[in-house]
Design a protein around this motif. Structure first.
Motif, PDB file in Angstrom:
ATOM      1  N   ALA A 194       9.336  15.376   9.826  1.00 19.04           N
ATOM      2  CA  ALA A 194       9.527  16.260   8.719  1.00 19.04           C
ATOM      3  C   ALA A 194       9.828  15.858   7.213  1.00 19.04           C
ATOM      4  CB  ALA A 194      10.184  17.486   9.249  1.00 19.04           C
ATOM      5  N   ASP A 195      10.945  15.034   7.621  1.00 21.97           N
ATOM      6  CA  ASP A 195      10.725  14.560   6.247  1.00 21.97           C
ATOM      7  C   ASP A 195      11.422  12.717   6.579  1.00 21.97           C
ATOM      8  OD1 ASP A 195      12.421  17.134   5.590  1.00 21.97           O
ATOM      9  OD2 ASP A 195      14.185  16.725   7.102  1.00 21.97           O
ATOM     10  N   PRO A 196      10.975  12.314   4.831  1.00 23.85           N
ATOM     11  CA  PRO A 196      10.873  11.159   5.326  1.00 23.85           C
ATOM     12  C   PRO A 196      12.017  10.198   5.345  1.00 23.85           C
ATOM     13  CG  PRO A 196      10.735  11.631   3.011  1.00 23.85           C
ATOM     14  CD  PRO A 196      10.716  13.038   3.785  1.00 23.85           C
ATOM     15  N   THR A 197      12.130   8.796   5.691  1.00 19.98           N
ATOM     16  CA  THR A 197      13.358   8.065   5.677  1.00 19.98           C
ATOM     17  C   THR A 197      12.519   7.008   5.663  1.00 19.98           C
ATOM     18  OG1 THR A 197      13.421   7.112   8.286  1.00 19.98           O
ATOM     19  CG2 THR A 197      14.577   9.333   7.852  1.00 19.98           C
ATOM     20  N   THR A 222       0.992   8.093   7.651  1.00 19.07           N
ATOM     21  CA  THR A 222       0.818   7.748   6.133  1.00 19.07           C
ATOM     22  C   THR A 222      -0.492   6.975   5.757  1.00 19.07           C
ATOM     23  OG1 THR A 222       1.421   5.838   5.695  1.00 19.07           O
ATOM     24  CG2 THR A 222       3.394   7.759   5.762  1.00 19.07           C
ATOM     25  N   PRO A 223      -1.205   7.128   4.779  1.00 15.84           N
ATOM     26  CA  PRO A 223      -2.383   6.256   4.509  1.00 15.84           C
ATOM     27  C   PRO A 223      -1.958   4.929   4.366  1.00 15.84           C
ATOM     28  CG  PRO A 223      -2.133   7.335   2.673  1.00 15.84           C
ATOM     29  CD  PRO A 223      -0.934   7.877   3.270  1.00 15.84           C
ATOM     30  N   ASP A 224      -0.785   4.387   4.778  1.00 17.13           N
ATOM     31  CA  ASP A 224      -0.805   2.947   4.082  1.00 17.13           C
ATOM     32  C   ASP A 224      -0.402   2.260   5.347  1.00 17.13           C
ATOM     33  OD1 ASP A 224       0.684   4.692   2.250  1.00 17.13           O
ATOM     34  OD2 ASP A 224       2.533   4.456   2.364  1.00 17.13           O
ATOM     35  N   HIS A 225      -1.829   1.353   5.295  1.00 16.80           N
ATOM     36  CA  HIS A 225      -1.799   0.030   5.698  1.00 16.80           C
ATOM     37  C   HIS A 225      -1.715  -1.092   5.337  1.00 16.80           C
ATOM     38  CE1 HIS A 225      -2.683   3.647   8.870  1.00 16.80           C
ATOM     39  NE2 HIS A 225      -2.411   2.855   9.924  1.00 16.80           N
ATOM     40  N   TYR A 242       7.159   8.601   7.526  1.00 12.77           N
ATOM     41  CA  TYR A 242       6.967   9.655   8.542  1.00 12.77           C
ATOM     42  C   TYR A 242       6.921   9.604   9.219  1.00 12.77           C
ATOM     43  CZ  TYR A 242       6.916  12.551   3.440  1.00 12.77           C
ATOM     44  OH  TYR A 242       7.427  12.772   3.114  1.00 12.77           O
ATOM     45  N   GLY A 243       6.622   8.442   9.639  1.00 12.85           N
ATOM     46  CA  GLY A 243       7.498   7.806  11.118  1.00 12.85           C
ATOM     47  C   GLY A 243       7.233   6.742  11.890  1.00 12.85           C
ATOM     48  N   ALA A 244       6.456   6.125  12.792  1.00 13.12           N
ATOM     49  CA  ALA A 244       7.159   4.342  13.057  1.00 13.12           C
ATOM     50  C   ALA A 244       6.436   4.052  12.372  1.00 13.12           C
ATOM     51  CB  ALA A 244       6.426   4.464  14.499  1.00 13.12           C
ATOM     52  N   SER A 287       0.545  -0.711   0.265  1.00  9.15           N
ATOM     53  CA  SER A 287      -0.099  -0.073   0.177  1.00  9.15           C
ATOM     54  C   SER A 287       1.081   0.885  -0.119  1.00  9.15           C
ATOM     55  CB  SER A 287      -1.049   0.105   1.160  1.00  9.15           C
ATOM     56  OG  SER A 287      -1.693   0.542   1.337  1.00  9.15           O
ATOM     57  N   GLY A 288       0.853   1.722  -1.013  1.00  8.95           N
ATOM     58  CA  GLY A 288       2.169   3.055  -1.240  1.00  8.95           C
ATOM     59  C   GLY A 288       3.082   2.767  -1.321  1.00  8.95           C
TER      60      GLY A 288
END
Length: 152
Positions: free
Chosen positions: A107-110, A139-142, A81-83, A53-54
């Motif tokens: 703020a910055d993606p990794t 993110t909407p990624d689930h 953008y988070g955990a 997803s994404g």
């Protein structure tokens, strides 16, 4: 959206299926001596399904050996953008295991990747519908993947 992936009957919810496979035996050649009076166990069998997803891709694998099943959950997020990680694993027998995912955004993606292994013992032989949900915060990624597991 629910769909069937491959010949396994593994269903994938809310994701784009990438692949599903059954690897059959995973150990070395197994021999049973019929002249000896001991139980000869079947070799371990693995089932696996992958979905995305994404930027999040998850592979969910179950390896059964008798009533014990080893689950492996591996995941990568191209732009986290988070955990990121598994939130809950349902074993299909009325029990589950959950993990707390820290709630923060950056703020910055990794790029993030991880792997989690869990062993579960089933009380009764049978086929169970196990599922795992992996989330990427902010993110909407689930991804939720379902995989049939035969124990016993």
């Amino acid at each position: 959206m629910a769909m069937v992936v491959g010949a396994l009957g593994a269903s994938v919810l809310w994701v784009t299926p990438v692949s599903a496979r059954s690897t059959g035996t995973t150990g070395a050649a197994h021999r049973c001596h019929t002249t000896r009076r001991h139980h000869c166990a079947s070799p371990p069998v693995s089932e696996s399904v992958t979905g995305s997803s994404g930027g999040l891709t998850v592979t969910f694998t179950a390896t059964a050996s008798g009533s014990t099943v080893d689950f492996d959950i591996s995941y990568t997020e191209a732009q986290a953008y988070g955990a990121v990680g598994p939130a809950v694993l349902s074993f299909g027998d009325g029990t589950s295991q959950g993990w707390g995912i820290p709630q923060y955004c950056t703020a910055d993606p990794t790029a993030v990747s991880g792997d989690r292994q869990v062993t579960h013992d089933y009380e009764s032989a049978g086929t169970y519908s196990s599922s795992v949900t992996v989330v990427a915060n902010c993110t909407p990624d689930h991804v939720t993947l379902t995989l049939p597991v035969t124990a016993g």
